[in-house]
Design an enzyme around this catalytic site. Structure first.
Site, PDB file in Angstrom:
ATOM      1  N   SER A 122      -3.433   0.014 -12.992  1.00 28.28           N
ATOM      2  CA  SER A 122      -2.130   0.117 -12.873  1.00 28.28           C
ATOM      3  C   SER A 122      -1.725   0.455 -14.020  1.00 28.28           C
ATOM      4  CB  SER A 122      -1.595  -1.386 -12.388  1.00 28.28           C
ATOM      5  OG  SER A 122      -0.095  -1.376 -12.751  1.00 28.28           O
ATOM      6  N   TYR A 146       3.115   4.546 -12.175  1.00 25.80           N
ATOM      7  CA  TYR A 146       4.504   4.355 -11.967  1.00 25.80           C
ATOM      8  C   TYR A 146       4.869   5.518 -12.767  1.00 25.80           C
ATOM      9  CZ  TYR A 146       4.090  -0.297  -9.619  1.00 25.80           C
ATOM     10  OH  TYR A 146       3.745  -1.388  -8.545  1.00 25.80           O
ATOM     11  N   THR A 172       2.636   6.035  -6.819  1.00 27.91           N
ATOM     12  CA  THR A 172       3.454   5.114  -6.185  1.00 27.91           C
ATOM     13  C   THR A 172       4.777   5.556  -5.935  1.00 27.91           C
ATOM     14  OG1 THR A 172       1.948   3.053  -7.097  1.00 27.91           O
ATOM     15  CG2 THR A 172       4.228   2.712  -6.307  1.00 27.91           C
ATOM     16  N   ARG A 181      11.748 -10.448  -4.171  1.00 26.31           N
ATOM     17  CA  ARG A 181      10.571 -11.637  -4.178  1.00 26.31           C
ATOM     18  C   ARG A 181      10.972 -13.300  -4.448  1.00 26.31           C
ATOM     19  NH1 ARG A 181       6.329  -7.696  -7.146  1.00 26.31           N
ATOM     20  NH2 ARG A 181       6.689  -5.877  -6.076  1.00 26.31           N
ATOM     21  N   LYS A 241       1.229   7.506  -2.793  1.00 23.89           N
ATOM     22  CA  LYS A 241       0.905   6.232  -2.328  1.00 23.89           C
ATOM     23  C   LYS A 241       2.084   5.291  -1.919  1.00 23.89           C
ATOM     24  CE  LYS A 241      -1.118   1.895  -4.077  1.00 23.89           C
ATOM     25  NZ  LYS A 241       0.388   0.867  -4.133  1.00 23.89           N
ATOM     26  N   HIS A 265       2.717  -1.851   0.108  1.00 27.89           N
ATOM     27  CA  HIS A 265       3.018  -2.587  -1.132  1.00 27.89           C
ATOM     28  C   HIS A 265       2.267  -4.121  -0.926  1.00 27.89           C
ATOM     29  CE1 HIS A 265       3.758  -1.387  -5.331  1.00 27.89           C
ATOM     30  NE2 HIS A 265       3.729  -2.523  -5.592  1.00 27.89           N
ATOM     31  N   GLY A 298      -3.151  -6.372   3.298  1.00 24.18           N
ATOM     32  CA  GLY A 298      -3.389  -7.331   4.604  1.00 24.18           C
ATOM     33  C   GLY A 298      -4.967  -7.358   4.719  1.00 24.18           C
ATOM     34  N   ARG A 300      -8.414  -8.785   4.899  1.00 21.26           N
ATOM     35  CA  ARG A 300      -9.042  -9.845   4.476  1.00 21.26           C
ATOM     36  C   ARG A 300     -10.461 -10.295   5.071  1.00 21.26           C
ATOM     37  NH1 ARG A 300      -5.442  -9.450   2.038  1.00 21.26           N
ATOM     38  NH2 ARG A 300      -3.634 -10.774   1.167  1.00 21.26           N
TER      39      ARG A 300
END
Length: 409
Positions: A122, A146, A172, A181, A241, A265, A298, A300
């Site tokens: 990042s 970014y 991004t 958040r 992205k 994200h 997501g 997993r």
């Protein structure tokens, strides 16, 4: 063992992790991470519906087993943008790995290189791109950008990543401002460890700033012309992205993008947006193999990787699980997470007659929708559990540093 940066505890581990699945690492990570740092990783935006839906929506798609395939020993090797990889599983970019381990992105890169996966770092990394590259010079890596309002800053970044032999850029566009958040607000989280590019450019350490403050330094206005400019000034391939619909895939390719990155994200921006797996088929149809597709959010399970590949992805990224692995086991912990998902993926390949990753892209998938939940966030007072107190996860107070992302215990 725990290392302290101005009282902030960081894991110093480097050990393989035993697990049944990657989900169980989330609860275990609480024992070695401060509360604010843990919830910075673990939480999503608002009520976290999208954060949960990203994983739940994989149940909308079912892998159809195949019989009499006369196949054994499936292989996970694949190629991406000319790079040879041992797995289609990629490390998605996340800021500030130093909240999980003292060696931050350097430790992550070690584990990813050992697993033969693609690493991406990042703009908000703690470690320099030079230090990350030095620990695994031959390993493939991408850089997540970014875009800054300051093009001198952008040029500094481009020069650094080219010299460090990064192979491309993930631009991004889905996080122009920070999502709401609630977990970060409840724990008063601010970045507790310096961020390299801010230190080298401004002398500012990015330390003690909130997520919203960091995003404010980025460009909020990004258009098709920026894709062309970034490609020209960096000399690298550019993936857009944050694509979540076919219209934006068309727009990105028309702007000259070398690839599409399907992500929301990790449910950290707009709560109530679709799960990424639900929009992937539409986007894959629009792209029609003109450029590669990277997918995350997501993931997993190995079956999730399988489904994403079967529905059009070329690489499948993981996020939160590898940071839990980093906190619990350092480089070898990251490798353990990738190995676990590869193990599950190979089982699915064996049971569907898929010898190669290319075979998965032609596997049979059924689609039946199932309902998703509408629960409050995990940090809502009605659901938030007491946070464990251990010798390893407590911030040591000092006279020079404010409490940043600390446990309230």
């Amino acid at each position: 063992m725990t290392y302290y940066y101005k009282g902030f505890p960081q894991s110093d581990r480097d050990e393989k992790i035993s697990m049944i699945n990657v989900d169980e690492l989330e609860e275990r990570a609480k024992k070695v991470m401060p509360e604010g740092a843990y919830y910075y990783i673990a939480s999503g935006a608002e009520n976290e519906w999208t954060w949960r839906a990203n994983t739940s929506a994989f149940n909308h798609y079912q892998i159809v087993p195949r019989a009499l395939t006369d196949m054994q020993d499936p292989q996970t090797d694949t190629q991406f943008m000319g790079m040879k990889l041992k797995t289609p599983i990629m490390i998605s970019p996340i800021a500030c790995h130093g909240i999980a381990h003292k060696d931050a992105e350097v430790a992550t890169q070690k584990g990813v290189a050992a697993a033969g996966a693609l690493f991406s770092s990042s703009t908000y990394a703690n470690k320099s791109v030079e230090d990350i590259a030095a620990v695994a010079p031959e390993a493939p890596r991408f850089f997540q950008l970014y875009l800054s309002k300051d093009w001198d800053f952008n040029k500094m970044v481009f020069d650094a990543i080219k010299k460090a032999d990064y192979k491309g850029i993930f631009l991004t566009v889905d996080a122009l401002v920070s999502g709401y958040r609630e977990a970060n607000l409840r724990t008063k989280f601010t970045y507790p460890v310096p961020l390299d590019f801010f230190t080298r450019y401004l002398g500012a350490k990015g330390e003690g700033q909130s997520v919203a403050q960091m995003y404010a330094a980025s460009a909020q206005k990004i258009g098709p012309e920026d894709v062309a400019r970034i490609k020209k000034e960096s000399g690298l391939s550019v993936f857009v992205k944050g694509v979540m619909c076919a219209e934006d895939a068309y727009k990105a390719i028309g702007a000259g993008a070398d690839g599409i990155y399907v992500t929301n994200h990790g449910g950290r921006e707009i709560d109530g947006s679709p799960a990424t797996i639900d929009v992937l088929p539409e986007i894959a149809k629009a792209v029609n193999h003109r450029v590669p597709i990277v997918f995350d959010s997501g993931v997993r399970r190995g079956s999730h990787v399988f489904k994403a590949l079967a529905l059009g992805a070329d690489l499948v990224g993981i996020g939160r699980p590898y940071l839990y692995g980093l906190a619990l086991g350092g480089p070898k912990g990251v490798e353990s997470v990738i190995d676990q998902l590869n193990t599950e993926l190979k089982i699915d390949m064996q049971l569907t007659g898929c010898k190669t990753i290319e075979d998965i892209k032609h596997a049979k998938i059924s689609r039946i929708h199932y309902g998703l939940d509408a629960m409050p966030s995990n940090t809502d007072p009605s659901r938030m559990k007491p946070y464990p107190t251990t010798a390893e996860n407590q911030i040591k107070s000092t006279n020079t540093d404010a409490v940043t992302g600390a446990s309230q215990h």
